[in-house]
Design an enzyme around this catalytic site. Structure first.
Site, mmCIF file in Angstrom:
data_model
loop_
_atom_site.group_PDB
_atom_site.id
_atom_site.type_symbol
_atom_site.label_atom_id
_atom_site.label_comp_id
_atom_site.label_asym_id
_atom_site.label_seq_id
_atom_site.Cartn_x
_atom_site.Cartn_y
_atom_site.Cartn_z
ATOM 1 C CB ALA A 53 6.745 15.919 3.049
ATOM 2 C CG ASN A 108 -0.464 11.599 -6.860
ATOM 3 O OD1 ASN A 108 -1.105 11.107 -5.933
ATOM 4 N ND2 ASN A 108 0.726 12.159 -6.694
ATOM 5 C CB CYS A 111 0.396 13.116 -3.114
ATOM 6 S SG CYS A 111 1.850 13.817 -2.353
ATOM 7 N N GLY A 198 9.085 2.053 1.095
ATOM 8 C CA GLY A 198 10.132 1.052 1.313
ATOM 9 C C GLY A 198 9.609 -0.191 2.023
HETATM 10 C C1 FMN Z 1 10.810 10.561 -2.942
HETATM 11 C C2 FMN Z 1 9.481 10.035 -3.396
HETATM 12 C C3 FMN Z 1 8.703 10.803 -4.271
HETATM 13 C C4 FMN Z 1 7.458 10.321 -4.701
HETATM 14 N N1 FMN Z 1 6.724 11.074 -5.570
HETATM 15 C C5 FMN Z 1 5.537 10.584 -6.034
HETATM 16 C C6 FMN Z 1 4.793 11.311 -7.011
HETATM 17 O O1 FMN Z 1 5.208 12.392 -7.495
HETATM 18 N N2 FMN Z 1 3.590 10.787 -7.397
HETATM 19 C C7 FMN Z 1 3.102 9.594 -6.932
HETATM 20 O O2 FMN Z 1 2.021 9.165 -7.338
HETATM 21 N N3 FMN Z 1 3.819 8.871 -6.030
HETATM 22 C C8 FMN Z 1 5.000 9.339 -5.580
HETATM 23 N N4 FMN Z 1 5.726 8.595 -4.682
HETATM 24 C C9 FMN Z 1 5.198 7.295 -4.214
HETATM 25 C C10 FMN Z 1 5.776 6.106 -4.997
HETATM 26 O O3 FMN Z 1 5.451 6.171 -6.362
HETATM 27 C C11 FMN Z 1 5.276 4.759 -4.422
HETATM 28 O O4 FMN Z 1 3.873 4.699 -4.542
HETATM 29 C C12 FMN Z 1 5.647 4.565 -2.958
HETATM 30 O O5 FMN Z 1 6.927 5.119 -2.670
HETATM 31 C C13 FMN Z 1 5.623 3.107 -2.532
HETATM 32 O O6 FMN Z 1 6.511 2.326 -3.295
HETATM 33 P P1 FMN Z 1 8.034 1.971 -2.823
HETATM 34 O O7 FMN Z 1 7.951 1.422 -1.432
HETATM 35 O O8 FMN Z 1 8.521 0.994 -3.840
HETATM 36 O O9 FMN Z 1 8.787 3.261 -2.852
HETATM 37 C C14 FMN Z 1 6.973 9.059 -4.234
HETATM 38 C C15 FMN Z 1 7.780 8.302 -3.366
HETATM 39 C C16 FMN Z 1 9.012 8.768 -2.948
HETATM 40 C C17 FMN Z 1 9.847 7.912 -2.028
#
Ligand code: FMN
Length: 287
Positions: A53, A108, A111, A198
Site C-alpha cells: 500500500a 488506473n 488501485c 505475485g
Molecule cells: C509495489 C507495487 C506498486 C504498484 N503500483 C502500481 C501503480 O502505481 N499503478 C498501477 O496501475 N498498478 C500498480 N501496481 C500493480 C501492478 O502493476 C500489477 O497490476 C500487479 O502487481 C499484478 O501483477 P504482478 O503479480 O506481476 O505484480 C503496483 C504493484 C506493486 C507490487
C-alpha cells in the site's frame, strides 16, 4: 511490458527494463500533484506474495514530462499510467501524457488502497464508463482501462470500458488483502489494507482475463503473477493479447523479460504454435 509501479519512476530504471527486452514500459501511476504516498511500512514480502500500500507516491504530472521525453528520445515505447479523482482530472493527465510522447495511456481505475481514486472510482460500470469517455474525448492515442479484480465481475467493467471506446483493457491490478503481525497485534502495513501481487494472484488474473475474453472484443492485457513463459502462455490461452510483468521483476531482476520471452518461444515451438494468434483464447475452445 513492465507493469505499472515497479521500477517505473525514473527514466534510467525504465531504460534498463527496455534494454532487458521488454516491448514497452508502463510508467508508475501519475496524478496531478506531487504525492508523498503513505508512511512506511508500505511493502511487505510474504511467502504468498508481495503486499503493498504505497499510496501512489509520484512527482506529479508537471514534473514527469522529462522522464517520458527522455525515454521516447531513446526509442522506448512508453505507456503513461495515470490516476485521478474525476473524469476531468483523468482527461487533463491524459492530455499531458500524449503531449510528452506516450504511445498510449493506461487509466488506473483499480488501485485497491488509495482513497478517492483507483478502485474507489473504478468499481462500477458507470464510473469506468465516465472516465473512459472523458479521456477518449480528450486525446488521440489509445486508451487502456486497467481494471480491478476486487468486484463481483471484472468482465462487467471491461464491457463498460469497451462500450465507452476503450482500445484495450488491462486485467488485473492487485487483490485487496491484509497482513497482521501476531506479535504486534496489528496490521503490518501503515494503511492496514493493501494489494497482493505475485504468484498467488495468477489464478485470479487468469479467471478475470478468461471471463473478459468471453464478453469483449478489444485486446486484453494480462497481468498478475507472471514469472515464466508458461505463465504467459496461460494468460494468452485465456485470451490475453499481451502481458505485463510486475512483482517478478522485483524478485528476479530485469532479466525476467528475456527469460519469459525465450521460454514462451520454446513452449510455442514444442507445442507447434506458429504465432500468438493461434494460441490466443484456445482455452475457450472445447472439442
Ligand atoms: C509495489 C507495487 C506498486 C504498484 N503500483 C502500481 C501503480 O502505481 N499503478 C498501477 O496501475 N498498478 C500498480 N501496481 C500493480 C501492478 O502493476 C500489477 O497490476 C500487479 O502487481 C499484478 O501483477 P504482478 O503479480 O506481476 O505484480 C503496483 C504493484 C506493486 C507490487
Amino acid at each position: 511490458m513492465l507493469a505499472s509501479g515497479i521500477l517505473g519512476e525514473t527514466a534510467a530504471s525504465m531504460l534498463r527494463v527496455h534494454q532487458a527486452g521488454a516491448g514497452a514500459v508502463v510508467t508508475k501511476s501519475i496524478g496531478l500533484e506531487t504525492n508523498e504516498g503513505y508512511l512506511n511500512p508500505t511493502v511487505f514480502s510474504m511467502k504468498e506474495g508481495l503486499l503493498n500500500a504505497m499510496g501512489l507516491p509520484n512527482p506529479g504530472i508537471m514534473d514527469y514530462g522529462e522522464v517520458v521525453e527522455r525515454l521516447v528520445s531513446e526509442k522506448v515505447t512508453v505507456i503513461g499510467s495515470i490516476y485521478g479523482s474525476s473524469p476531468s482530472e483523468f482527461a487533463k493527465l491524459a492530455r499531458a501524457m500524449e503531449e510528452y510522447g506516450a504511445e498510449a495511456v493506461e487509466l488506473n481505475l483499480s488501485c485497491p488502497h488509495a482513497h478517492g481514486v483507483g478502485s474507489e472510482i473504478g468499481s462500477t460500470p458507470e464510473a469506468v464508463s465516465s472516465v473512459v469517455s472523458a479521456v477518449k474525448g480528450a486525446i488521440d492515442i489509445p486508451v487502456w482501462a486497467k481494471l480491478t479484480p476486487n468486484v463481483a465481475s471484472t468482465a462487467e467493467l471491461a464491457v463498460a470500458a469497451e462500450d465507452s471506446g476503450a482500445d484495450a483493457v488491462v486485467c488485473i491490478n492487485t487483490v485487496k488483502a491484509m497482513a497482521i503481525s501476531a506479535d504486534l497485534r496489528m496490521p503490518v502495513l501503515s494503511n492496514g489494507v493493501g494489494g497482493l501481487s505475485g504468484r498467488a494472484i495468477k489464478p485470479v488474473g487468469l479467471r478475470c482475463v478468461y471471463e473478459t475474453f468471453e464478453r469483449c472484443s478489444i485486446p486484453i492485457v494480462g497481468v498478475g503473477g507472471i514469472y515464466t513463459g508458461t505463465d504467459a502462455a496461460e494468460y494468452i490461452m485465456a485470451g490475453a493479447t499481451a502481458f505485463q510483468i510486475g512483482t517478478a521483476v522485483s524478485e528476479l531482476g530485469v532479466n525476467v523479460f528475456g527469460s519469459v520471452v525465450s521460454e514462451l518461444r520454446e513452449f510455442m515451438k514444442r507445442e507447434g504454435f506458429a504465432d500468438l494468434k493461434e494460441m490466443r483464447g484456445i482455452a475457450h475452445r472445447r472439442t
